[in-house]
Design an enzyme around this catalytic site. Structure first.
Site, PDB file in Angstrom:
ATOM      1  N   ASP A  94       0.878  -1.167   0.000  1.00 27.46           N
ATOM      2  CA  ASP A  94       0.000   0.000   0.000  1.00 27.46           C
ATOM      3  C   ASP A  94       0.917   1.219   0.000  1.00 27.46           C
ATOM      4  O   ASP A  94       1.516   1.549   1.019  1.00 27.46           O
ATOM      5  CB  ASP A  94      -0.877  -0.034   1.261  1.00 27.46           C
ATOM      6  CG  ASP A  94      -1.728   1.231   1.418  1.00 27.46           C
ATOM      7  OD1 ASP A  94      -1.665   2.115   0.532  1.00 27.46           O
ATOM      8  OD2 ASP A  94      -2.449   1.334   2.430  1.00 27.46           O
ATOM      9  N   LYS A 106       2.787  11.243  -3.156  1.00 31.76           N
ATOM     10  CA  LYS A 106       1.762  10.614  -3.995  1.00 31.76           C
ATOM     11  C   LYS A 106       0.900  11.658  -4.712  1.00 31.76           C
ATOM     12  O   LYS A 106       0.418  11.422  -5.815  1.00 31.76           O
ATOM     13  CB  LYS A 106       0.897   9.726  -3.113  1.00 31.76           C
ATOM     14  CG  LYS A 106      -0.040   8.802  -3.844  1.00 31.76           C
ATOM     15  CD  LYS A 106      -0.677   7.883  -2.818  1.00 31.76           C
ATOM     16  CE  LYS A 106      -1.677   6.933  -3.428  1.00 31.76           C
ATOM     17  NZ  LYS A 106      -2.221   6.031  -2.392  1.00 31.76           N
ATOM     18  N   GLU A 145      -7.278   0.524  -4.567  1.00 28.30           N
ATOM     19  CA  GLU A 145      -7.294   0.411  -3.106  1.00 28.30           C
ATOM     20  C   GLU A 145      -8.631  -0.107  -2.555  1.00 28.30           C
ATOM     21  O   GLU A 145      -8.632  -0.991  -1.702  1.00 28.30           O
ATOM     22  CB  GLU A 145      -6.916   1.762  -2.475  1.00 28.30           C
ATOM     23  CG  GLU A 145      -5.428   2.023  -2.615  1.00 28.30           C
ATOM     24  CD  GLU A 145      -5.049   3.489  -2.479  1.00 28.30           C
ATOM     25  OE1 GLU A 145      -5.907   4.288  -2.094  1.00 28.30           O
ATOM     26  OE2 GLU A 145      -3.889   3.821  -2.776  1.00 28.30           O
ATOM     27  N   ASP A 180     -13.184   5.238   1.042  1.00 32.18           N
ATOM     28  CA  ASP A 180     -11.756   5.295   1.356  1.00 32.18           C
ATOM     29  C   ASP A 180     -11.284   6.744   1.366  1.00 32.18           C
ATOM     30  O   ASP A 180     -11.150   7.365   0.311  1.00 32.18           O
ATOM     31  CB  ASP A 180     -10.979   4.476   0.315  1.00 32.18           C
ATOM     32  CG  ASP A 180      -9.471   4.528   0.536  1.00 32.18           C
ATOM     33  OD1 ASP A 180      -9.010   5.231   1.447  1.00 32.18           O
ATOM     34  OD2 ASP A 180      -8.765   3.848  -0.226  1.00 32.18           O
TER      35      ASP A 180
END
Lengths: 185, 614
Positions: free
Chosen positions: B23, B86, B184, B206
C-alpha cells in the site's frame, strides 16, 4: 466475423436471459482473465488480454437492452454510434423539429434553475424513450425471427428510426442528469 | 546457491521469493504478505512499526533516508524532505495540485514535477516513490529472509493513466516486478471478503491522506466485480490539516509564513486533528504562540470537504445502478475515516453503520497481499477473481477542442476501442492525435495523457488514407496505442509523448543510475541470504546426527564436525562466497551419511508396505 453472441455461444436474438448471461460471464472470466496467467509467458498473457477484452465488450453490449438493440442494428449495417453516420440525417423532419422544441424548453427551465420543471420533463422523456425502445425491440425480434427477405430493408429502417429516437432522448436525459447533479451539489 | 544440496531437500526456496502486497500511501506505506494462509503486515520502521511514513529525506552527501527518521528531519530541512509525494505522481508543474500550499522548491520547466533537493540532482515524484518502495522491499526481504521481487501495488481507484504509469515506473525503479496495480477499495474488499466468505454488494469509502475513493463492488461466485468507482485524487486528510493550519495562521495573524513554519504548523495541525478524534479540543502551537481548536469548529471547517465526498458517492451508486438501501455493507478505509464527523456523514449517507473491524490503516495492504498470493500461488488460482473498471473516460481531441469519448468510465478492464482517422489534405503523411482522460466536454478541462503523431501514412488524396487507431487498456488500467493504415495494412509507428510522465529512455537511465549504487546492497543481501541458508543447513545436520547418529561410520564424525565448525565460523564473517563454499563442503562431507539415512528410510517404508500386504 465473430459476434458478441458467438463469444457466449448464444444464438443471435434480441431477447437475452441476463441472469444466465451474468453467470456465464463470471465463468468465462475465471477461465480467461490475464490474472489467471500472471506467471506465464508474454504470448499467453497477450492472448488472455485479447480474449478478456473481447469477452468484456460482448458482455457490456449484451447485458444492456439498449446497447444490444444498437448492436443488432449494426449487424444489419446501420451504425448509429458513429457521429457521421448517414442514418442520423435520415430521421424524419417532424421528429427533429420536436426535439428542437424539447431542447429549447429544457434550456429555458435550466436557465431559470427550475429543478422541478426539469425533473417533470425528464420523467416525460423517460417514458417516451421506453416506448421507442419497445418499438425497436419489437421490430428487431421480427427481423431476427426471419421474416420475408423483401421486408427486411423496411424493417431495418423502422428499427433505425426508433433507435434514433432512443438516442436523442438519451442525450436529453443526460443533460437532465447533469443539471440535477449540479443542483444537488 | 546450492538449492538442491542433500541437506536442503526438505525446504526448497520459492523460485521467485516472496510475493508481497504494497500500500503506497500518501501519508504512510505498508507491505504485507500471505504466510501460512493469512495476510500479515511486516514491520517496516523503527519500533517494529507496520507503517512506514511516506517521507523521503535527501541529504547533502547524497544519502537517502526514509520513514520516521526522515520525518523528524522535515522541520530542519523542509525543502529536502519530501512528504505526501503521492499527490504529485503523474502531475505537471502547473497542475492545481502542485500549486497548493506547500514548502517544496520545484525546478521550473519540464512536463514532470521535479523537486529541488540537496545532494545534487533534482528528483521526480517517481524516484521519490521508488525510494519508499525500495525501503519496503528491503525490510520485507530482511523479515522473510527471502528475495522480494514481485509485488502488487495499490493505487486509488480514481488514479488516471498518468498516475498509474508513474506508480508502475516507481516499482521498476525499486527493482520490483509489478504483478498488478490494484485499486485500493478493491483491495480492501478483498481483505474483508475472503475472511468472511460473504456474498453481496458493498460500498468501500476510502478517505486517505491525499485521496478520496468510493467503489461499489459485487461479490458473486468468487468473482469480485467492481460496478462503479469514483473519487477525487486531490482530497484527503492532508486537506483537513491545511484547513486547521490556515485557520491558525489567520487567528494568530501570521502572514506569509516561511516554509519551515508551514511545515511545523502542518505537523502540529495533523496532531491536533488526530487528538480531536477523542478529545473535544486540541491546541496548535506555532513559534511560541498557541491556538485552541474546538472539535465543533474543526467539523465546520472540514464540512465542505466532506460534503464533496457525498456527491461523488451518489454518482457512484447511480453508475452502479444500486440504491443505498440495497447495499449489504459499507467498508471504511483510510486513517481519515477515524474523524468522527466523517463517520457520522458516512452512516447518514448510506443509512447504516459502516464496518471497521479490520484496521483501516492495514486493510489495503492486507488485500494487496491476498491478490499477490492469488497471482503467484498456483494452489489458489481458482479461488477468487477481481474484475476492475477504468475510473475515467478515455477520449480524443477533435475539431474545436472538443473531447470525443472512446471508452466510457466504469467499463470493465481489460477493454479496448478503435477509431478510424482520415486525412484531410491531399498527400498528407502524418496525423496528430491527442489522448485525454476525464468526463468534461472541453479538452482543456480534462487531463492530457499523451500526444502522438501517426507518421508514414501513404500520400493519397484527402480522405483516402484511413488509419485505424486501437486503444487498449490492460488489467492495470494502463493505456497502450497501436495504429494501422487500412488501405495498405501497414502498421504505423507511434511515439507517445506522455504529457506528465517520463519517457522510456528516462526510466531506463534512472534504472542504470540506481544499479550503480545498488551494488553494495546486492553484496549485503547475498550475505544475508547465504546466512539464512547456512542456518538451515546447520539445523538439518544437527537433527540428522541426533536422530541417526548410529549411522555415522569410522572417522566420518570428525570430518563432519570440522565442516560444521567451518560453516559456523564463516557465517560470522562478511564474505558470502566463503560461506557458500563452506556450506557446499559440509553438504559434500555429509553426503555418504545422508545417503545411508535415506536408504534406511526407504527400507522401512518397503518393510511397512510388505506388512500391510499380508
Amino acid at each position: 466475423m465473430r459476434t458478441h453472441f458467438d463469444v457466449f455461444g448464444l444464438p443471435r436474438a434480441y431477447d437475452v436471459d441476463v441472469p444466465a448471461l451474468e453467470k456465464h460471464y463470471r465463468e468465462l472470466s475465471l477461465q480467461s482473465h490475464p490474472d489467471r496467467v500472471a506467471q506465464a509467458d508474454a504470448r499467453e498473457r497477450l492472448k488472455a488480454l485479447e480474449n478478456t477484452t473481447a469477452l468484456n465488450e460482448a458482455f457490456k453490449t449484451l447485458k444492456d437492452p439498449v446497447r444490444r438493440a444498437f448492436y443488432l442494428l449494426k449487424l444489419h449495417g446501420v451504425d448509429l454510434d458513429r457521429e457521421d453516420a448517414g442514418a442520423q440525417k435520415d430521421m424524419p423532419l417532424e421528429f427533429l423539429e420536436e426535439v428542437m422544441e424539447l431542447r429549447e424548453a429544457l434550456d429555458g427551465a435550466m436557465e431559470k434553475k427550475d429543478l422541478a420543471r426539469v425533473q417533470t420533463m425528464g420523467g416525460q422523456v423517460q417514458g417516451r424513450r421506453k416506448a421507442a425502445l419497445d418499438e425497436a425491440a419489437g421490430v428487431l425480434r421480427a427481423l431476427e425471427g426471419g421474416g420475408p427477405a423483401e421486408e427486411a430493408p423496411a424493417q431495418v429502417r423502422k428499427a433505425s428510426h426508433a433507435l434514433g429516437r432512443v438516442r436523442y432522448f438519451t442525450r436529453f436525459l443526460e443533460q437532465v442528469d447533469a443539471f440535477e447533479e449540479e443542483s444537488l451539489s | 546457491m546450492s538449492k538442491n544440496g542433500y541437506l536442503q531437500i526438505h525446504d526448497p526456496l520459492k523460485p521467485k521469493g516472496q510475493a508481497v502486497g504494497i500500500d503506497l500511501g500518501t501519508t504512510h506505506s505498508l507491505v504485507a504478505a500471505v504466510a501460512q494462509g493469512k495476510p500479515r503486515c511486516v514491520p517496516v520502521d523503527e519500533g517494529d512499526s507496520l507503517l512506514l511514513p511516506s517521507v523521503v529525506h535527501y541529504g547533502k552527501d547524497g544519502g537517502v533516508i526514509t520513514g520516521a527518521r526522515a520525518r523528524t528531519l522535515a522541520g530542519e530541512h523542509p525543502t529536502d524532505t519530501i512528504a505526501s509525494v503521492k499527490r504529485y505522481m503523474g502531475r505537471g508543474p502547473d497542475d492545481a495540485e502542485t500549486r497548493k500550499l506547500s514548502h517544496y522548491k520545484f525546478v521550473p520547466g519540464a512536463n514532470v514535477v521535479r523537486f529541488d533537493v540537496a545532494g545534487g540532482n533534482p528528483v521526480t515524484p517517481i524516484e521519490v516513490s521508488g525510494e519508499i518502495l525500495r525501503a519496503l522491499k528491503r525490510r520485507a526481504e530482511a523479515h522473510f529472509s527471502m528475495k522480494v521481487e514481485q509485488a502488487v501495488i495499490t493505487v486509488p481507484a480514481y488514479f488516471d493513466d498518468a498516475q498509474r504509469q508513474a506508480t508502475k515506473d516507481a516499482g521498476r525503479l525499486a527493482g520490483l516486478e509489478v504483478l498488478r496495480l490494484l485499486n485500493e477499495p478493491t483491495a480492501a474488499a478483498l481483505a474483508y471478503g475472503l475472511d468472511k466468505g460473504s456474498q453481496g454488494t458493498f460500498a468501500v469509502y476510502d478517505l486517505g491522506g491525499g485521496t478520496f475513493d468510493i467503489s461499489i463492488l459485487k461479490l458473486v461466485d468468487g468473482v469480485f466485480e467492481v460496478k462503479s468507482t469514483g473519487g477525487d485524487s486531490a482530497l484527503g486528510g492532508d486537506d483537513f490539516d491545511r484547513a486547521i493550519a490556515s485557520q491558525v495562521f489567520q487567528a494568530l495573524g501570521i502572514n506569509e509564513p516561511s516554509p519551515s513554519i508551514v511545515a511545523q504548523t502542518l505537523a502540529a495541525s495533523r496532531k491536533a486533528k488526530e487528538a480531536l478524534t477523542d478529545a473535544p479540543e486540541a491546541t496548535v502551537t506555532v513559534g511560541g504562540q498557541s491556538h485552541t481548536v474546538k472539535r465543533a469548529d474543526f467539523d465546520a471547517w472540514i464540512q465542505p470537504l466532506v460534503n464533496k465526498t457525498g456527491l461523488v458517492c451518489r454518482r457512484a451508486l447511480k453508475d452502479a445502478g444500486v440504491a443505498a438501501g440495497e447495499l449489504d455493507g459499507v467498508i471504511l478505509v483510510g486513517g481519515s475515516t477515524r474523524v468522527p464527523a466523517v463517520r457520522r456523514f458516512v452512516a447518514e449517507l448510506f443509512g447504516r453503520e459502516p464496518l471497521g473491524d479490520i484496521d483501516p490503516d492495514q486493510v489495503v495492504a492486507l488485500g494487496a497481499a491476498v491478490q499477490a498470493d492469488l497471482l503467484t500461488n498456483e494452489d489458489r488460482q481458482d479461488e477468487v477473481l477481481l474484475l476492475d473498471v477504468i475510473p475515467l473516460s478515455l477520449g480524443l481531441e477533435t475539431m474545436g477542442g472538443i473531447t470525443e469519448k472512446l471508452i466510457q468510465r466504469n467499463s470493465t478492464i481489460p477493454t479496448a476501442a478503435a477509431q478510424v482517422f482520415t486525412t484531410f489534405k491531399d498527400g498528407q503523411t502524418g496525423l496528430d492525435v491527442h489522448v485525454v482522460q476525464g468526463e468534461r466536454e472541453l479538452v482543456e478541462d480534462n487531463r492530457s495523457l499523451a500526444r502522438f503523431t501517426l507518421s508514414g501514412i501513404p500520400p493519397l488524396a484527402a480522405g483516402m488514407a484511413r488509419v485505424e487507431v486501437r486503444f487498449q487498456v490492460d488489467a492495470d488500467g494502463i493505456l497502450s496505442v497501436a495504429a494501422k493504415e487500412q488501405s495498405t495494412g501497414a502498421e504505423q509507428s507511434i511515439t507517445v509523448k506522455p504529457s506528465h510522465g517520463l519517457t522510456e529512455e528516462e526510466i531506463e537511465r534512472m534504472l542504470l543510475d540506481s544499479i550503480e549504487y545498488a551494488e553494495d546492497d546486492i553484496q549485503a543481501r547475498q550475505l544475508r541470504e547465504q546466512r539464512v541458508d547456512a542456518e538451515r543447513v546447520l539445523a538439518e545436520a544437527d537433527r540428522q546426527l541426533r536422530e541417526h547418529g548410529t549411522l555415522v561410520q569410522g572417522d566420518e564424525r570428525a570430518a563432519i564436525d570440522a565442516a560444521l565448525a567451518k560453516v559456523r565460523e564463516t557465517a560470522q564473517g562478511k564474505d558470502y562466497l566463503k560461506l557458500k563454499e563452506a556450506v557446499h563442503a559440509l553438504d559434500e562431507t555429509c553426503r555418504p551419511f545422508i545417503e545411508r539415512v535415506m536408504n534406511q528410510a526407504i527400507t522401512q517404508v518397503v518393510a511397512g508396505q510388505s506388512v500391510e500386504d499380508y
